[in-house]
Design an enzyme around this catalytic site. Sequence first.
Site, PDB file in Angstrom:
ATOM      1  CG  HIS A 161     -33.524  -5.895   4.427  1.00  0.00           C
ATOM      2  ND1 HIS A 161     -33.087  -5.205   3.930  1.00  0.00           N
ATOM      3  CD2 HIS A 161     -35.006  -6.136   3.862  1.00  0.00           C
ATOM      4  CE1 HIS A 161     -33.489  -4.850   2.428  1.00  0.00           C
ATOM      5  NE2 HIS A 161     -34.723  -5.514   2.621  1.00  0.00           N
ATOM      6  CG  ASN A 204     -24.319 -11.986  43.263  1.00  0.00           C
ATOM      7  OD1 ASN A 204     -23.669 -10.955  43.231  1.00  0.00           O
ATOM      8  ND2 ASN A 204     -25.238 -11.615  44.029  1.00  0.00           N
ATOM      9  CD  GLU A 263     -29.669  -4.376   5.307  1.00  0.00           C
ATOM     10  OE1 GLU A 263     -30.665  -4.888   5.161  1.00  0.00           O
ATOM     11  OE2 GLU A 263     -29.374  -3.373   4.638  1.00  0.00           O
TER      12      GLU A 263
END
Length: 685
Positions: free
Chosen positions: A46, A420, A68
């Site tokens: 928001h 890795n 939202e």
Amino acid sequence: MEMNQYLDMFIEESKENLQAINKNLLILESEPNNITVVQEIFRSAHTLKGMSATMGFEDMASLTHEMENVLDLIRNSKLVVDSDVMDVIFKAVDKLEEMLISIEESGDGKADVSKEIANLKRIVRGEKLPSNLTASSQKIEAPSEKEYRKAIDLPPNYFDDYQLTILLQSLRSGYSIYQIKVELSQKVLLKAARAYMVFSTLESLGEIIKSSPSVEDLEEEKFDLTFEMVLVSRKTADEIKQAVYKISEIETVEIISFDEEILHGFEQTAAAIAVQDARKTEGQASNKDREVEKQAMVKKTGTGKTIRVDIDRLESLMNLFSELVIDRGRLEQIAGELKHSGLNDVVEHMNRISGDMQNIILNIRMVPVEQVFNRFPRMVRDLSKDLNKKVNLTISGADTELDRTVIDEIGDPLVHLLRNAVDHGLESPEERVRRGKPETGEIHLRAFHSGNHVFIEVADDGGGIDREKILKKAIQQGLVSESMQANLTDEQVYQFMFASGFSTAAVISDVSGRGVGLDVVRNKIESLGGSVTVKSQLGVGTTFSIQLPLTLSIISAMLVQVENEKYAIPLSSIIETAAFKPTDIMQAHKQQVIDFRGKVVPLVSLKHVLNVPSSGAEKDEQISVVICRKGNKMAGLVVDSFIGQHEVVLKSLGKYLPNVFAISGATILGDGQVALILDPNALIK
């Protein structure tokens, strides 16, 4: 209102909000019922939406608004969080980050967010996401308006959200959807009556969703001879056509069948139009509303206990203080030569004050490693999904602080190590079960202080490193001879992985290879004055440990004399200074060595390595040695004499002298002389 003055503030605030969203989304994925976390995500989204709209970045505001809506359903327990929902939200966050990067690089922050908005709307309507439109494999481009007209002769915004929902649900329930185009005869007398009869006939066969022109216009005969309808029906196209042709004064009947892909195309284009509408709406926002947002942004940074300072200003402050440190050294030397008590008192007081100032300035430059660590949970999450592995990343010590210049450089090396660890460190879930391990692999990312250094560790509980495999590859590449392999410690063997181009992987994946990129990791860390060590146990796991200096600007160093030249050696690399008799020097493998506390330490003559010209002065009988450490390795640097410990300012040699062997920079001494700062890591190699 001029917004450029708030742009830097907006970028920093947005980065923080996106970091918070990413972090809390990962928590939500593992804790789907944690409403508190949803509230935090909603609050960040928001805030981001409000700031974006205020600054005029409508694409960001529109996309965040749709996020939202989804978050609102989750927090009100109207939507169950699953993998597909999380993928779509994560994809939306990725798009927001792309737009923010564009803004940071002086772009306009605009992007095509129609696909992301369309997916978010599907979630809100409770529709199942098609496999070709999920966040991980979204590849279909929304057809253009021209393509739509060519296919079905309807504008791309023909349907609203409600109508699209009905059409999609009807398709999935086994109904057919038709676009029906009717042309009346040129001789027709009552157009409205004929149109009404067509409507009545079609309504007996199904449900009319929309007509063009509208029903009101048809009743008032506000059309030429053609009109169109969209019909949902279980009848076939032929049955519908035959029924309409039974009405008199009908010239032609054209029927086109809709499929789900066409409807999704309408939906994506409608989303794009919604973005444009949002731009217009936001553009008409009152100046009063924008002023409220502006004041809120100013309050965040201006009236709190903390303020934002541009990094360039901190650099300027550090440079000015560096000059002060050089002058301080000069004053110390003058006071020592004059032996004036009053001057000595002033210099001593200046030392205390400047020392406190130095600590404050360095602390201002210190930044928590959290800024780097925050992006790794999301990266590991996406990587584990790509590799079909279950991974739990644990982070500790994220509040550990490092100099900003170091923070900016360590991100890429840590990315290499983590990729890795996931790709080649951890086994597949099936392999882990066979070995009696939990399906989920563990990776620990840890940071902590120790003395004047910060250590960062990347540890996994995977298969470990096969010493014999590393040795075999090292022998093939000529890094070591077969006769020497038996005398090598595990640590020495693991260091071969940092050789350029070294890899034991049979097939190098596009993700990583155990060894691929590790030479880059070591070079980057050593350029920062640090080191990398490896510990591993086959079948148990591997730990990569990075040692870094706290700061790179002002360092404590030991000044030494070599013939007529002075050099500075960082105290962080020094174990001890010592003096040896010539009889204490031994030979081993054509190398001068000494016995230092029961360990054989090789000697490195700075005069020979650096080609220092001889001054012809007589030398002391004893040999002065600076014992330095690099990881588990040690070496003794042979010098002529020790001058003493000093605070020195690290200055770059400039672009004309890059990569000078064993020299990391220079400093200006109190007497105005320039002393080169040595890099013990390069000498110990």
